[in-house]
Design a protein around this motif. Sequence first.
Motif, PDB file in Angstrom:
ATOM      1  N   PRO A  87       0.674  -0.937  -0.054  1.00  0.00           N
ATOM      2  CA  PRO A  87      -0.380   0.118   0.469  1.00  0.00           C
ATOM      3  C   PRO A  87       1.048   1.246  -0.470  1.00  0.00           C
ATOM      4  O   PRO A  87       1.864   1.511   0.951  1.00  0.00           O
ATOM      5  CB  PRO A  87      -0.700   0.094   1.357  1.00  0.00           C
ATOM      6  CG  PRO A  87      -0.058  -0.865   2.209  1.00  0.00           C
ATOM      7  CD  PRO A  87       0.658  -1.964   1.316  1.00  0.00           C
ATOM      8  N   GLU A  88       0.769   2.315  -0.675  1.00  0.00           N
ATOM      9  CA  GLU A  88       1.229   3.550  -0.959  1.00  0.00           C
ATOM     10  C   GLU A  88       1.337   4.072   0.797  1.00  0.00           C
ATOM     11  O   GLU A  88       0.540   4.049   1.554  1.00  0.00           O
ATOM     12  CB  GLU A  88       0.245   4.448  -1.312  1.00  0.00           C
ATOM     13  CG  GLU A  88       0.265   4.616  -2.673  1.00  0.00           C
ATOM     14  CD  GLU A  88      -0.262   5.280  -4.104  1.00  0.00           C
ATOM     15  OE1 GLU A  88      -0.343   6.856  -3.342  1.00  0.00           O
ATOM     16  OE2 GLU A  88      -0.823   5.645  -4.671  1.00  0.00           O
ATOM     17  N   PRO A  89       2.987   4.613   0.948  1.00  0.00           N
ATOM     18  CA  PRO A  89       2.760   4.867   2.333  1.00  0.00           C
ATOM     19  C   PRO A  89       1.208   6.625   2.072  1.00  0.00           C
ATOM     20  O   PRO A  89       1.647   7.486   1.409  1.00  0.00           O
ATOM     21  CB  PRO A  89       3.745   5.834   2.437  1.00  0.00           C
ATOM     22  CG  PRO A  89       4.484   6.114   0.773  1.00  0.00           C
ATOM     23  CD  PRO A  89       3.506   4.435   0.433  1.00  0.00           C
ATOM     24  N   LEU A  90       0.989   6.797   3.631  1.00  0.00           N
ATOM     25  CA  LEU A  90       0.243   7.794   3.988  1.00  0.00           C
ATOM     26  C   LEU A  90       1.052   9.200   4.303  1.00  0.00           C
ATOM     27  O   LEU A  90       2.380   9.039   4.671  1.00  0.00           O
ATOM     28  CB  LEU A  90      -0.590   7.863   5.468  1.00  0.00           C
ATOM     29  CG  LEU A  90      -1.996   6.331   5.486  1.00  0.00           C
ATOM     30  CD1 LEU A  90      -2.500   6.320   7.200  1.00  0.00           C
ATOM     31  CD2 LEU A  90      -3.001   6.830   4.391  1.00  0.00           C
ATOM     32  N   LYS A  91       0.462  10.388   3.320  1.00  0.00           N
ATOM     33  CA  LYS A  91       0.832  11.576   3.721  1.00  0.00           C
ATOM     34  C   LYS A  91       0.315  11.667   4.897  1.00  0.00           C
ATOM     35  O   LYS A  91      -0.787  11.728   5.726  1.00  0.00           O
ATOM     36  CB  LYS A  91       0.779  12.488   2.913  1.00  0.00           C
ATOM     37  CG  LYS A  91       1.561  11.421   1.469  1.00  0.00           C
ATOM     38  CD  LYS A  91       0.523  12.430  -0.106  1.00  0.00           C
ATOM     39  CE  LYS A  91       1.118  11.942  -0.799  1.00  0.00           C
ATOM     40  NZ  LYS A  91       0.606  13.300  -2.615  1.00  0.00           N
ATOM     41  N   GLU A  92       1.890  12.642   5.163  1.00  0.00           N
ATOM     42  CA  GLU A  92       1.151  13.562   6.829  1.00  0.00           C
ATOM     43  C   GLU A  92       1.513  14.964   6.471  1.00  0.00           C
ATOM     44  O   GLU A  92       2.495  15.801   5.925  1.00  0.00           O
ATOM     45  CB  GLU A  92       1.861  13.365   7.786  1.00  0.00           C
ATOM     46  CG  GLU A  92       1.975  11.764   8.127  1.00  0.00           C
ATOM     47  CD  GLU A  92       3.016  11.730   9.711  1.00  0.00           C
ATOM     48  OE1 GLU A  92       3.375  11.471   9.949  1.00  0.00           O
ATOM     49  OE2 GLU A  92       2.475  10.078  10.342  1.00  0.00           O
ATOM     50  N   LYS A  93       0.560  15.599   7.250  1.00  0.00           N
ATOM     51  CA  LYS A  93       0.719  17.276   7.560  1.00  0.00           C
ATOM     52  C   LYS A  93       0.676  17.596   9.412  1.00  0.00           C
ATOM     53  O   LYS A  93      -0.969  17.608   8.914  1.00  0.00           O
ATOM     54  CB  LYS A  93      -0.301  17.741   6.796  1.00  0.00           C
ATOM     55  CG  LYS A  93      -0.179  19.209   6.335  1.00  0.00           C
ATOM     56  CD  LYS A  93      -0.888  19.514   5.217  1.00  0.00           C
ATOM     57  CE  LYS A  93      -0.633  21.130   4.869  1.00  0.00           C
ATOM     58  NZ  LYS A  93       0.519  21.456   4.455  1.00  0.00           N
TER      59      LYS A  93
END
Length: 192
Positions: free
Chosen positions: A57-63
């Motif tokens: 799975p694509e790694p999650l982005k964080e902000k």
Amino acid sequence: MTKTSRLFQGALLVSAITLSVTACGQKAQLISGSTPQATNAPSTAPVLQSAAPTPTPEPLKEKKLKVYYSDQEEMKLIEKDITVSYKQDADVYEAALNALKKSEDPKAVSLFDDMKFTSATLDKAKGELKVDMKFGPKTQLGAPGEDLFLQALKKTVFQFPEVKSLYVTKDGKQVDSLMGHLELPYPIKRPN
């Protein structure tokens, strides 16, 4: 019906059930790749191919963002720094809005806990964020609570520099007021 005929029908029924159960057992053996002991017939079980590797799975982005809650008396907003996770860039707005729904600090009360953001879509060309909400029965706040609700919503979305205006709908419809106390501008413009 005679006693003999009932016995004969009962024996047929028991035989049919036994054959069904035996056949099911043999079918299970064939599927698992082993052949029944009583026959020397070659196995007709399908040969399983090794499954293709599943894509990671694509790694999650964080902000890192700021979100806003109320104090326990609904007198002022409390600002909290958080980090939201999301899959695609377009999902960051909904992630930020959903962060308003829960607070880890017991002194910071969520004004959004009994409602759902059904959509949050940005028109990049115009800088318009369209947000639709569905309210639960506990979302009805007094005038001070509704004012804090709108302030928290505006401060959360306008921290994204690409958002120039906010269009808020309730259950898919434009409304004059979210809770009946304050007029809801349509759209809400970014403060200068």
